[in-house]
Each structure stands twice: as structure tokens, then as C-alpha cells.
Motif scaffolding. Structure first.
Motif, PDB file in Angstrom:
ATOM      1  N   THR A  91      40.984  42.762  41.567  1.00 58.95           N
ATOM      2  CA  THR A  91      40.001  41.446  41.719  1.00 58.95           C
ATOM      3  C   THR A  91      40.716  40.813  42.781  1.00 58.95           C
ATOM      4  O   THR A  91      42.114  40.522  42.878  1.00 58.95           O
ATOM      5  CB  THR A  91      39.960  40.559  40.501  1.00 58.95           C
ATOM      6  OG1 THR A  91      41.455  40.334  39.983  1.00 58.95           O
ATOM      7  CG2 THR A  91      38.910  41.044  39.446  1.00 58.95           C
ATOM      8  N   SER A 132      28.532  39.814  46.080  1.00 61.20           N
ATOM      9  CA  SER A 132      29.428  40.638  45.129  1.00 61.20           C
ATOM     10  C   SER A 132      28.515  41.746  44.797  1.00 61.20           C
ATOM     11  O   SER A 132      27.138  41.869  44.645  1.00 61.20           O
ATOM     12  CB  SER A 132      29.795  39.977  44.086  1.00 61.20           C
ATOM     13  OG  SER A 132      28.685  39.603  43.167  1.00 61.20           O
ATOM     14  N   THR A 144      33.710  44.381  39.975  1.00 60.63           N
ATOM     15  CA  THR A 144      33.091  43.748  40.795  1.00 60.63           C
ATOM     16  C   THR A 144      33.856  43.582  42.122  1.00 60.63           C
ATOM     17  O   THR A 144      34.856  43.080  42.232  1.00 60.63           O
ATOM     18  CB  THR A 144      32.575  42.225  40.281  1.00 60.63           C
ATOM     19  OG1 THR A 144      31.681  42.500  38.860  1.00 60.63           O
ATOM     20  CG2 THR A 144      31.706  41.724  41.302  1.00 60.63           C
ATOM     21  N   GLU A 173      33.523  41.685  46.100  1.00 54.83           N
ATOM     22  CA  GLU A 173      32.949  40.825  46.893  1.00 54.83           C
ATOM     23  C   GLU A 173      33.212  40.800  48.531  1.00 54.83           C
ATOM     24  O   GLU A 173      34.611  41.022  48.508  1.00 54.83           O
ATOM     25  CB  GLU A 173      33.170  39.422  46.355  1.00 54.83           C
ATOM     26  CG  GLU A 173      32.471  38.280  46.868  1.00 54.83           C
ATOM     27  CD  GLU A 173      32.841  36.987  46.311  1.00 54.83           C
ATOM     28  OE1 GLU A 173      32.146  36.542  45.095  1.00 54.83           O
ATOM     29  OE2 GLU A 173      33.638  36.237  46.804  1.00 54.83           O
ATOM     30  N   VAL A 186      37.042  36.786  43.440  1.00 58.78           N
ATOM     31  CA  VAL A 186      36.380  37.030  42.125  1.00 58.78           C
ATOM     32  C   VAL A 186      37.167  36.946  41.295  1.00 58.78           C
ATOM     33  O   VAL A 186      36.696  36.710  40.050  1.00 58.78           O
ATOM     34  CB  VAL A 186      36.448  38.624  42.347  1.00 58.78           C
ATOM     35  CG1 VAL A 186      35.876  39.497  40.879  1.00 58.78           C
ATOM     36  CG2 VAL A 186      35.327  39.175  43.588  1.00 58.78           C
ATOM     37  N   SER A 207      28.537  44.681  41.673  1.00 58.15           N
ATOM     38  CA  SER A 207      29.182  45.129  40.374  1.00 58.15           C
ATOM     39  C   SER A 207      28.582  46.740  39.975  1.00 58.15           C
ATOM     40  O   SER A 207      27.296  46.968  40.197  1.00 58.15           O
ATOM     41  CB  SER A 207      28.492  44.252  39.092  1.00 58.15           C
ATOM     42  OG  SER A 207      28.997  42.981  39.593  1.00 58.15           O
TER      43      SER A 207
END
Length: 331
Positions: free
Chosen positions: A77, A279, A195, A197, A81, A281
Motif C-alpha cells: 500500500t 484506484s 488495491t 492507486e 491507499v 482493486s
């Protein structure tokens, strides 16, 4: 998702007065995975019990990149995020403390006194059982508990979290799983869908010519996600969600020498996304990257990928309340 954005604070010395006296969870929290969530949930519960703010203290950049700058680190991350995940869990602020050699060189006592007591004014700290801090990692759990008794703050240490197979959930384990493309397994360890971004950038627009226009993202160079095709869900900056199918890799049929790119074909969508930060996922791995003998077989496979992705996403259910907020709930 909560309407009010989490406060992202660049230094403990910049903490707003309204956030002082809170309960602070401390850690790198790369991935905010299920193990991290046991620490974070304890902090939220303690803050609720005391009626004080719930904060997170983390470090930017990741300390490993400071101590081992020549070793690429696949961050699960990025800071934005991670902040969204902490917001979805219910935290009011995250202190993204600048981490450099000077900060790492302070003594354990200075870290406790200056950062925790003087700057943050904490009433309680929650962290993992193996948290170490200060020059040469001289401060550990026993030191932190002694300092709390001496300086007037409480300490909660949380044991390592084990999954249903009795294995410890760790960021390094999740990185290995993602490197194999096993995004469904990663979701089980994270407690939500993996996820990423980034800003939508211009590509060569070949997908548009083939009938599959894509929203393109450049991921960090250290992103070690397996190259291949994935069922995905894209969230725009306005919070709206859109299903799609994405390719991550170097496009061997048309552009084998290009940098890795995440290209998402958004279903039933025709708006311009260039310049937006979105983003994506990941719900399922469809297949590895392939080189086709021409564009016709490539297009035929892309149609099969679209159908498979639609089927996966149509049957998807939230894994947890956090997953629901991140990948199912519209803004």
C-alpha cells in the motif's frame, strides 16, 4: 466510506491540538492486513473506551528503503491507499512521520519523550509485540512499558496474528503471494481486495483501435505483481465504482520493450479519465501474459477475458466490512 477525510499529518510536531491526548497505534502497516488490523482495532476500542481521538503513527518512506536503498521494496500500500484504509477503519488522523537517518539515529528515550509524549501527548499506545525503536533498535516492548509507567501513558502489546492455517500473516508473505498473481489468496490475508492507486495517463491508444479502450496507470517500479490479466474494479475520484478487466505487464504482442503498465478496460464506460487519480482493486487472476500471433487472436482472447471477468465480478461478495467500504460501497 466515511465522508470526512482522514487527516494526513507529515510530522508528529505538526499534530493539531484537537488530536492530542489520543490513543496511538504505531507501526509501518504496509498492507493494513489482518495482522495489522488486530493492532488497529485494539487502538480503536481503547480510544472509544477513553473517549479520546484514535491516531496512527507510521513512517515515510518505509524504513527499509532508508537502510537498504539499493534493494527494491514492493510496497503493498502506498501512503494514500494506506490512509484510505485507516479512514475506512475509523481513524481520525495518521501521522506519516518523515523517516531518515537522523530520525533513525535518535535514542529510544528521545523517541518516547519527544515524539510520543511532547509532540503527540499520547494517553495510550498500541503496537505489535515485536515493535523496536530508537538507534540500533535499542527500544523494545519492555522498554516501552517501563517508559509508560514512568511518563504516564498506557501500553498494549498485541501478539502476532495467525490465519486459519495457523500461519502468521505478514507483509512479506503477502508480497510473495502477489508476486505469484494469487490475488484471491492475498485478499484472504489482507481482509480486503488488493488495491493500487495512480493517475490515469495516456498510452498508445491501441486498445481503443481494437475496441477495448483502456485507462492506463504506471505503478511504482518495485511493484512485483505477476504480469497477467485480472478481474478488477475501478474507483474514480468521485467515489463511483466500475467493473473491468485489466492487463498488467509489457504487452508482448504489440510492445515487448515497454515499461510495465496497468491497463484497465472499464465495462460499459465511455468517459475521459485522463489526469484523474483512480484506484483499481483486484478480484481474480485470469491468465498469464501471452504473445499472440497477430491482433485477431489477441482480440478474440480479450473478449473471452471480458466475459470471465464479468462473471467473477457479478458473483463477488464483500470479505469484510473493510472490503465493503473499499470495493463495494459507492461514495
Amino acid at each position: 466510506m466515511p465522508r470526512m477525510s482522514i487527516q494526513r499529518i507529515a510530522s508528529s510536531s505538526s499534530l493539531p491540538s484537537a488530536c492530542r491526548g489520543g490513543v496511538v497505534a504505531i507501526g509501518n502497516f504496509d498492507g493494513v492486513h489482518r495482522g495489522h488490523q488486530t493492532v488497529l482495532e485494539r487502538a480503536l476500542a481503547e480510544a472509544d473506551r477513553r473517549g479520546v481521538p484514535a491516531l496512527v503513527l507510521t513512517f515515510e518512506p518505509h524504513p527499509r528503503t532508508v537502510f537498504q536503498p539499493d534493494v527494491p521494496l514492493f510496497r503493498i500500500t502506498t501512503a494514500p491507499v494506506r490512509a484510505r484504509l485507516l479512514q475506512a477503519l475509523g481513524f481520525e488522523a495518521v501521522v506519516e512521520q518523515q523517516f531518515d537517518r537522523d530520525f533513525a539515529g535518535q535514542s529510544a528515550e528521545d523517541f518516547v519523550r519527544r515524539v510520543l509524549v511532547e509532540n503527540l501527548g499520547i494517553s495510550h499506545v498500541v503496537t505489535g509485540f515485536d515493535f523496536h525503536f530508537g538507534k540500533n533498535r535499542q527500544g523494545g516492548p519492555a522498554y516501552l512499558m517501563e517508559a509508560g509507567e514512568r511518563l504516564g501513558f498506557g501500553v498494549t502489546l498485541v501478539d502476532a496474528f495467525r490465519d486459519e492455517g495457523a500461519e502468521i500473516v505478514s507483509s512479506s508473505r503477502i508480497r510473495r503471494v502477489l508476486a505469484g498473481g494469487e490475488v484471491a489468496e492475498a485478499a484472504g490475508l489482507l481482509g480486503y481486495r488488493f488495491t493500487v492507486e495512480a493517475e490515469i495517463v495516456h498510452g498508445k491508444k491501441l486498445g481503443r483501435e481494437l475496441g477495448f479502450p483502456t485507462a492506463n496507470m504506471k505503478l511504482p517500479a518495485a511493484a512485483a505483481l505477476r504480469h497477467g490479466i485480472y478481474a478488477v474494479r475501478l474507483r474514480r475520484g468521485d467515489g463511483t465504482l466500475h467493473d473491468g478487466v485489466a492487463s498488467f505487464g509489457r504487452r508482448p504482442t504489440v510492445d515487448d520493450d515497454g515499461d510495465p503498465l496497468l491497463e484497465t478496460f472499464v465495462f460499459d464506460f465511455s468517459e475521459d479519465l485522463y489526469g484523474e487519480t483512480c484506484s483499481v482493486s483486484f478480484f481474480g487472476f485470469l491468465r498469464g501474459e501471452e504473445k499472440f500471433e497477430g491482433l485477431d487472436p489477441l482480440v478474440a482472447q480479450m473478449k473471452r477475458d471480458e466475459a470471465e471477468s464479468r462473471a467473477i465480478l457479478a458473483g463477488a461478495q464483500p470479505l469484510s466490512p473493510l472490503d465493503a467500504r473499499m470495493t463495494f460501497d459507492q461514495a
